[in-house]
Design an enzyme around this catalytic site. Sequence first.
Site, PDB file in Angstrom:
ATOM      1  N   GLN A 142      19.843   8.221   3.832  1.00  0.00           N
ATOM      2  CA  GLN A 142      19.117   8.676   5.014  1.00  0.00           C
ATOM      3  C   GLN A 142      19.939   8.454   6.279  1.00  0.00           C
ATOM      4  OE1 GLN A 142      15.615   6.266   4.460  1.00  0.00           O
ATOM      5  NE2 GLN A 142      16.897   4.500   3.981  1.00  0.00           N
ATOM      6  N   HIS A 193       2.931  -4.955   9.846  1.00  0.00           N
ATOM      7  CA  HIS A 193       3.327  -5.909   8.802  1.00  0.00           C
ATOM      8  C   HIS A 193       2.172  -6.858   8.457  1.00  0.00           C
ATOM      9  CE1 HIS A 193       7.712  -4.984  10.011  1.00  0.00           C
ATOM     10  NE2 HIS A 193       7.381  -4.297   8.921  1.00  0.00           N
ATOM     11  N   ASP A 242      13.379  -4.057   5.926  1.00  0.00           N
ATOM     12  CA  ASP A 242      13.510  -4.805   7.185  1.00  0.00           C
ATOM     13  C   ASP A 242      13.001  -6.239   7.035  1.00  0.00           C
ATOM     14  OD1 ASP A 242      10.976  -2.697   7.418  1.00  0.00           O
ATOM     15  OD2 ASP A 242      10.485  -4.796   7.886  1.00  0.00           O
ATOM     16  N   GLU A 248      14.192  -2.326  -2.544  1.00  0.00           N
ATOM     17  CA  GLU A 248      14.609  -1.442  -1.452  1.00  0.00           C
ATOM     18  C   GLU A 248      15.745  -0.561  -1.947  1.00  0.00           C
ATOM     19  OE1 GLU A 248      15.667   0.666   1.496  1.00  0.00           O
ATOM     20  OE2 GLU A 248      14.040  -0.701   2.040  1.00  0.00           O
ATOM     21  N   ASP A 304      15.741   2.299  -6.649  1.00  0.00           N
ATOM     22  CA  ASP A 304      14.708   3.281  -6.327  1.00  0.00           C
ATOM     23  C   ASP A 304      13.376   2.735  -6.842  1.00  0.00           C
ATOM     24  OD1 ASP A 304      14.258   6.874  -6.989  1.00  0.00           O
ATOM     25  OD2 ASP A 304      12.905   5.350  -6.180  1.00  0.00           O
ATOM     26  N   GLY A 305      12.417   2.603  -5.945  1.00  0.00           N
ATOM     27  CA  GLY A 305      11.129   2.010  -6.311  1.00  0.00           C
ATOM     28  C   GLY A 305      10.443   2.750  -7.444  1.00  0.00           C
ATOM     29  N   ASP A 355       5.644  -0.379   1.229  1.00  0.00           N
ATOM     30  CA  ASP A 355       6.048  -0.262   2.633  1.00  0.00           C
ATOM     31  C   ASP A 355       7.124   0.813   2.720  1.00  0.00           C
ATOM     32  OD1 ASP A 355       7.726  -2.457   5.040  1.00  0.00           O
ATOM     33  OD2 ASP A 355       6.695  -0.526   5.258  1.00  0.00           O
ATOM     34  N   SER A 356       6.691   2.040   2.465  1.00  0.00           N
ATOM     35  CA  SER A 356       7.646   3.158   2.398  1.00  0.00           C
ATOM     36  C   SER A 356       7.766   3.826   3.760  1.00  0.00           C
ATOM     37  CB  SER A 356       7.098   4.189   1.399  1.00  0.00           C
ATOM     38  OG  SER A 356       5.826   4.640   1.860  1.00  0.00           O
ATOM     39  N   PRO A 379      14.245   9.967   0.679  1.00  0.00           N
ATOM     40  CA  PRO A 379      14.128   9.119  -0.514  1.00  0.00           C
ATOM     41  C   PRO A 379      12.712   8.609  -0.726  1.00  0.00           C
ATOM     42  CG  PRO A 379      15.165   7.895   1.277  1.00  0.00           C
ATOM     43  CD  PRO A 379      15.076   9.337   1.728  1.00  0.00           C
TER      44      PRO A 379
HETATM   45  N1  SAM Z   1       6.826   0.895   8.469  1.00  0.00           N
HETATM   46  C1  SAM Z   1       7.583   1.980   8.199  1.00  0.00           C
HETATM   47  C2  SAM Z   1       6.786   3.231   8.189  1.00  0.00           C
HETATM   48  O1  SAM Z   1       5.611   3.201   7.918  1.00  0.00           O
HETATM   49  O2  SAM Z   1       7.340   4.209   8.549  1.00  0.00           O
HETATM   50  C3  SAM Z   1       8.341   1.745   6.925  1.00  0.00           C
HETATM   51  C4  SAM Z   1       9.306   0.781   7.087  1.00  0.00           C
HETATM   52  S1  SAM Z   1      10.402   0.423   5.823  1.00  0.00           S
HETATM   53  C5  SAM Z   1      11.799   0.361   6.806  1.00  0.00           C
HETATM   54  C6  SAM Z   1      10.647   1.806   4.787  1.00  0.00           C
HETATM   55  C7  SAM Z   1      11.719   1.508   3.740  1.00  0.00           C
HETATM   56  O3  SAM Z   1      11.493   2.232   2.530  1.00  0.00           O
HETATM   57  C8  SAM Z   1      13.133   1.901   4.195  1.00  0.00           C
HETATM   58  O4  SAM Z   1      13.937   0.743   4.274  1.00  0.00           O
HETATM   59  C9  SAM Z   1      13.632   2.850   3.109  1.00  0.00           C
HETATM   60  O5  SAM Z   1      15.013   2.725   2.834  1.00  0.00           O
HETATM   61  C10 SAM Z   1      12.781   2.406   1.927  1.00  0.00           C
HETATM   62  N2  SAM Z   1      12.674   3.415   0.874  1.00  0.00           N
HETATM   63  C11 SAM Z   1      12.586   4.762   1.034  1.00  0.00           C
HETATM   64  N3  SAM Z   1      12.524   5.371  -0.179  1.00  0.00           N
HETATM   65  C12 SAM Z   1      12.585   4.383  -1.109  1.00  0.00           C
HETATM   66  C13 SAM Z   1      12.552   4.376  -2.552  1.00  0.00           C
HETATM   67  N4  SAM Z   1      12.451   5.515  -3.241  1.00  0.00           N
HETATM   68  N5  SAM Z   1      12.608   3.174  -3.180  1.00  0.00           N
HETATM   69  C14 SAM Z   1      12.703   2.003  -2.475  1.00  0.00           C
HETATM   70  N6  SAM Z   1      12.755   1.950  -1.114  1.00  0.00           N
HETATM   71  C15 SAM Z   1      12.681   3.125  -0.444  1.00  0.00           C
END
Ligand code: SAM
Length: 351
Positions: free
Chosen positions: A32, A63, A87, A107, A139-140, A157-158, A164
């Site tokens: 990303q 959070h 984060d 993550e 990948d989750g 918390d995606s 992704p």
């Molecule tokens: N609070 C934020 C929101 O609601 O927009 C989300 C914050 S958090 C930073 C989102 C995280 O999900 C990112 O670090 C991103 O890299 C991660 N992420 C995205 N797709 C993912 C996946 N398929 N598996 C694991 N983590 C993923």
Amino acid sequence: MSDRWIEETFHADWRVALRASKVLHEVKTDHQHLVIFENPYWGTVLMLDGVVQLTTKDEHVYHEMMAHVPLMALDRPKKVLIVGGGDGGVLREVLKHGCVEKAVLVEIDREVIDTSLQYFPQIPQKALESDRSEVVIADGLKYVAETGELFDCIIVDSSEPIGPSAVLHSKEFFASCRRALTPGGALVTQNGLAQLFPDHLAGTTRIFASLFKRASPYICHQPCYFGGLFALNLATDDKSILGIGPKKLAKRARKRGVADLKYWTPAVHLGAFALPAELERIVDEAVAAGKSGDDRGYELPPTPAPDAPPTKKAAAKKPSVKEPSEKKTVTRKPVTKKPAEKPTPTAKTGP
Ligand code: SAM
């Protein structure tokens, strides 16, 4: 003061621009577009694919509501899985519960973890290095489908259903989460800006209602998510966890040593499930649809890419950390030190 304005490009018909008084880090990672910058009002801001993820000004709202609502509703949650959340903010709140013995954070993008530790360490604090936490770069979707572990609470918390993160809003993913939950456990996911994207709220609620006995969205006010009420969605087969009164919630917080919160209170917890009439109608319809087998999820129409491509300099600065293979369980060792760069504060992550 730099006069670059960075736009949130999430909405097809309107945009919000934030002044970037200083761009701290900008790169196109393997997953990303990531930019971290200073803003005089919001503090340090993390944006992924043109969408504000967090600011140091108000990250506590999201959070705290992602962590404490499901965990306080559960009797004695011991094992927690966080998908996304690189984060470290949700993990920080989860580890405030003394009863939590293990929290696994999965993550996909190591760059989010490393830059979070480097540019806003006050968010993860020591959570990523805690003996109770395990950080997996994966990948989750794949991790949850393959894990043999069971969790009392799963917190998704995606980011938004783009890039992704799109798979983390799918029936396939939530069905895998259900299989990885202990009986009566709770699954919580971010569910977007409810008034701006009611179809997102309806889609996730349909899926949850098709998989679980209870699908219960709740809301909070997240100032930096421009566009009104922010929805989270809780699913469980144990209805009783949604009937815990304020006294019992307060007692649980005291017993677990959860204190000095800035947003969550027992009253806010209960009030968060009181939805405005227009949203209540959407949820009731979606629950009825889900119960009758209509488990259609939500797909976000394509969104314009962020304007500012990474500058040559920022791209050059990108640490030479090779993207880890699919899934590596963390061995308790410090984050790989990026060659030639100031060692990042240690944290446990995949080899
Ligand atoms: N609070 C934020 C929101 O609601 O927009 C989300 C914050 S958090 C930073 C989102 C995280 O999900 C990112 O670090 C991103 O890299 C991660 N992420 C995205 N797709 C993912 C996946 N398929 N598996 C694991 N983590 C993923």
